[in-house]
Design a protein around this motif. Structure first.
Motif, mmCIF file in Angstrom:
data_model
loop_
_atom_site.group_PDB
_atom_site.id
_atom_site.type_symbol
_atom_site.label_atom_id
_atom_site.label_comp_id
_atom_site.label_asym_id
_atom_site.label_seq_id
_atom_site.Cartn_x
_atom_site.Cartn_y
_atom_site.Cartn_z
ATOM 1 N N LEU A 86 0.881 10.781 -9.399
ATOM 2 C CA LEU A 86 -0.132 11.032 -10.434
ATOM 3 C C LEU A 86 -1.191 12.041 -9.994
ATOM 4 O O LEU A 86 -2.066 12.385 -10.779
ATOM 5 C CB LEU A 86 -0.821 9.713 -10.816
ATOM 6 N N LYS A 87 -1.112 12.459 -8.721
ATOM 7 C CA LYS A 87 -2.117 13.360 -8.157
ATOM 8 C C LYS A 87 -3.522 12.752 -8.269
ATOM 9 O O LYS A 87 -4.496 13.429 -8.580
ATOM 10 C CB LYS A 87 -2.054 14.743 -8.792
ATOM 11 N N ASP A 88 -3.583 11.448 -8.021
ATOM 12 C CA ASP A 88 -4.827 10.687 -8.083
ATOM 13 C C ASP A 88 -5.400 10.602 -6.668
ATOM 14 O O ASP A 88 -5.052 9.715 -5.891
ATOM 15 C CB ASP A 88 -4.540 9.287 -8.651
ATOM 16 N N GLN A 89 -6.286 11.532 -6.339
ATOM 17 C CA GLN A 89 -6.802 11.622 -4.977
ATOM 18 C C GLN A 89 -7.606 10.399 -4.562
ATOM 19 O O GLN A 89 -7.556 9.986 -3.405
ATOM 20 C CB GLN A 89 -7.670 12.879 -4.822
ATOM 21 N N LYS A 90 -8.320 9.808 -5.491
ATOM 22 C CA LYS A 90 -9.143 8.636 -5.159
ATOM 23 C C LYS A 90 -8.266 7.473 -4.722
ATOM 24 O O LYS A 90 -8.493 6.872 -3.670
ATOM 25 C CB LYS A 90 -9.998 8.239 -6.359
ATOM 26 N N ASN A 91 -7.259 7.146 -5.517
ATOM 27 C CA ASN A 91 -6.367 6.036 -5.160
ATOM 28 C C ASN A 91 -5.489 6.384 -3.962
ATOM 29 O O ASN A 91 -5.149 5.508 -3.166
ATOM 30 C CB ASN A 91 -5.517 5.609 -6.352
ATOM 31 N N GLU A 92 -5.135 7.642 -3.829
ATOM 32 C CA GLU A 92 -4.363 8.062 -2.656
ATOM 33 C C GLU A 92 -5.182 7.820 -1.389
ATOM 34 O O GLU A 92 -4.685 7.260 -0.407
ATOM 35 C CB GLU A 92 -3.975 9.537 -2.776
ATOM 36 N N ALA A 93 -6.439 8.224 -1.428
ATOM 37 C CA ALA A 93 -7.315 8.022 -0.268
ATOM 38 C C ALA A 93 -7.518 6.541 0.025
ATOM 39 O O ALA A 93 -7.503 6.119 1.188
ATOM 40 C CB ALA A 93 -8.659 8.708 -0.508
ATOM 41 N N THR A 94 -7.675 5.742 -1.015
ATOM 42 C CA THR A 94 -7.861 4.297 -0.839
ATOM 43 C C THR A 94 -6.631 3.680 -0.181
ATOM 44 O O THR A 94 -6.755 2.859 0.738
ATOM 45 C CB THR A 94 -8.136 3.620 -2.199
ATOM 46 N N ALA A 95 -5.451 4.078 -0.639
ATOM 47 C CA ALA A 95 -4.212 3.563 -0.044
ATOM 48 C C ALA A 95 -4.087 3.996 1.414
ATOM 49 O O ALA A 95 -3.712 3.192 2.279
ATOM 50 C CB ALA A 95 -3.001 4.043 -0.853
ATOM 51 N N LEU A 96 -4.433 5.246 1.699
ATOM 52 C CA LEU A 96 -4.351 5.743 3.070
ATOM 53 C C LEU A 96 -5.314 4.992 3.994
ATOM 54 O O LEU A 96 -4.958 4.655 5.128
ATOM 55 C CB LEU A 96 -4.641 7.252 3.105
ATOM 56 N N LEU A 97 -6.523 4.737 3.503
ATOM 57 C CA LEU A 97 -7.482 3.957 4.308
ATOM 58 C C LEU A 97 -6.945 2.557 4.578
ATOM 59 O O LEU A 97 -7.045 2.048 5.703
ATOM 60 C CB LEU A 97 -8.831 3.848 3.580
ATOM 61 N N GLY A 98 -6.386 1.936 3.555
ATOM 62 C CA GLY A 98 -5.819 0.599 3.724
ATOM 63 C C GLY A 98 -4.679 0.589 4.722
ATOM 64 O O GLY A 98 -4.583 -0.309 5.570
ATOM 65 N N LEU A 99 -3.831 1.598 4.635
ATOM 66 C CA LEU A 99 -2.724 1.692 5.587
ATOM 67 C C LEU A 99 -3.264 1.868 7.008
ATOM 68 O O LEU A 99 -2.787 1.211 7.945
ATOM 69 C CB LEU A 99 -1.794 2.854 5.206
ATOM 70 N N GLY A 100 -4.253 2.732 7.157
ATOM 71 C CA GLY A 100 -4.853 2.930 8.475
ATOM 72 C C GLY A 100 -5.437 1.642 9.027
ATOM 73 O O GLY A 100 -5.213 1.292 10.198
ATOM 74 N N LEU A 102 0.827 -1.218 0.000
ATOM 75 C CA LEU A 102 0.000 0.000 0.000
ATOM 76 C C LEU A 102 0.858 1.263 0.000
ATOM 77 O O LEU A 102 0.457 2.282 -0.562
ATOM 78 C CB LEU A 102 -0.961 -0.023 1.187
ATOM 79 N N GLN A 103 2.030 1.202 0.620
ATOM 80 C CA GLN A 103 2.955 2.351 0.574
ATOM 81 C C GLN A 103 3.384 2.622 -0.865
ATOM 82 O O GLN A 103 3.496 3.772 -1.287
ATOM 83 C CB GLN A 103 4.182 2.103 1.461
ATOM 84 N N GLN A 104 3.636 1.554 -1.616
ATOM 85 C CA GLN A 104 4.014 1.712 -3.024
ATOM 86 C C GLN A 104 2.865 2.326 -3.818
ATOM 87 O O GLN A 104 3.074 3.230 -4.633
ATOM 88 C CB GLN A 104 4.397 0.360 -3.632
ATOM 89 N N ALA A 105 1.660 1.839 -3.571
ATOM 90 C CA ALA A 105 0.484 2.384 -4.260
ATOM 91 C C ALA A 105 0.291 3.852 -3.909
ATOM 92 O O ALA A 105 -0.039 4.673 -4.779
ATOM 93 C CB ALA A 105 -0.765 1.585 -3.887
ATOM 94 N N LEU A 106 0.512 4.191 -2.655
ATOM 95 C CA LEU A 106 0.377 5.584 -2.201
ATOM 96 C C LEU A 106 1.371 6.487 -2.914
ATOM 97 O O LEU A 106 1.014 7.582 -3.369
ATOM 98 C CB LEU A 106 0.578 5.652 -0.679
ATOM 99 N N THR A 107 2.596 6.038 -3.048
ATOM 100 C CA THR A 107 3.626 6.821 -3.733
ATOM 101 C C THR A 107 3.223 7.113 -5.175
ATOM 102 O O THR A 107 3.317 8.251 -5.644
ATOM 103 C CB THR A 107 4.980 6.076 -3.699
ATOM 104 N N ILE A 108 2.747 6.100 -5.865
ATOM 105 C CA ILE A 108 2.332 6.276 -7.270
ATOM 106 C C ILE A 108 1.124 7.197 -7.360
ATOM 107 O O ILE A 108 1.083 8.096 -8.203
ATOM 108 C CB ILE A 108 2.042 4.919 -7.931
ATOM 109 N N ALA A 109 0.145 6.984 -6.490
ATOM 110 C CA ALA A 109 -1.062 7.820 -6.507
ATOM 111 C C ALA A 109 -0.697 9.287 -6.287
ATOM 112 O O ALA A 109 -1.251 10.180 -6.936
ATOM 113 C CB ALA A 109 -2.053 7.349 -5.453
ATOM 114 N N ARG A 110 0.240 9.537 -5.391
ATOM 115 C CA ARG A 110 0.665 10.921 -5.141
ATOM 116 C C ARG A 110 1.413 11.495 -6.335
ATOM 117 O O ARG A 110 1.249 12.663 -6.672
ATOM 118 C CB ARG A 110 1.503 10.996 -3.870
#
Length: 120
Positions: free
Chosen positions: A72-86, A62-70
Motif C-alpha cells: 500500500l506504500k503506507d510508510q507509517k505502518n511500514e515503519a511501525t512494523a519494522l520497529l516491532g520486528l526490531g 508483523l512480517q505480514q503487516a509489513l508486506t501489506i504496508a509495503r
C-alpha cells in the motif's frame, strides 16, 4: 423506431452480465481500505503478542503487516512494523537483525514526521 428499440434491448441484454459483475466487485479504494484495516489489525495483534513475550509469533504477524504496508506504500505502518520486528528480534537476543530493522524504520519515521518513533 422498432429497430432502434430492438438494438437497445439487445445491447442491454449483452451488457447485463458485465454490469452485474462490475457492480459486485469492490472499488479500488474499498479494497485498499480493507487491506489498510488488515494491516492495522495485524499491527495490533503483533503489539499484543510482543507484550505477552510471544516474540516468534509476533514476528510472523508483523512480517505480514509489513508486506501489506509495503504493498500500500503506507510508510507509517511500514515503519511501525519494522520497529516491532526490531524490538522482537532484540528481545530474542538477535541484536544485529534488530539493528537492521531499526535502520530500515528510521528514514521512514523521519519521512512521516514521527519524532517519537525516531527517538525509539
Amino acid at each position: 423506431m422498432k429497430k432502434i428499440l430492438t438494438s437497445f434491448l439487445a445491447l442491454g441484454i449483452c451488457l447485463t452480465p458485465l454490469t452485474v459483475m462490475l457492480m459486485a466487485q469492490p472499488t479500488w479504494g474499498q479494497a485498499q481500505n480493507s487491506r489498510s484495516q488488515e494491516a492495522e489489525s495485524l499491527l495490533e495483534q503483533g503489539r499484543k503478542l510482543t507484550q505477552q513475550q510471544e516474540h516468534q509469533k509476533a514476528i510472523q504477524i508483523l512480517q505480514q503487516a509489513l508486506t501489506i504496508a509495503r504493498e500500500l506504500k503506507d510508510q507509517k505502518n511500514e515503519a511501525t512494523a519494522l520497529l516491532g520486528l526490531g524490538f522482537n528480534y532484540d528481545a530474542l537476543g538477535e541484536k544485529q537483525k534488530a539493528l537492521e530493522f531499526y535502520n530500515q524504520a528510521l528514514p521512514l519515521l523521519r519521512a512521516v514526521g514521527d519524532r517519537t518513533g525516531v527517538a525509539t
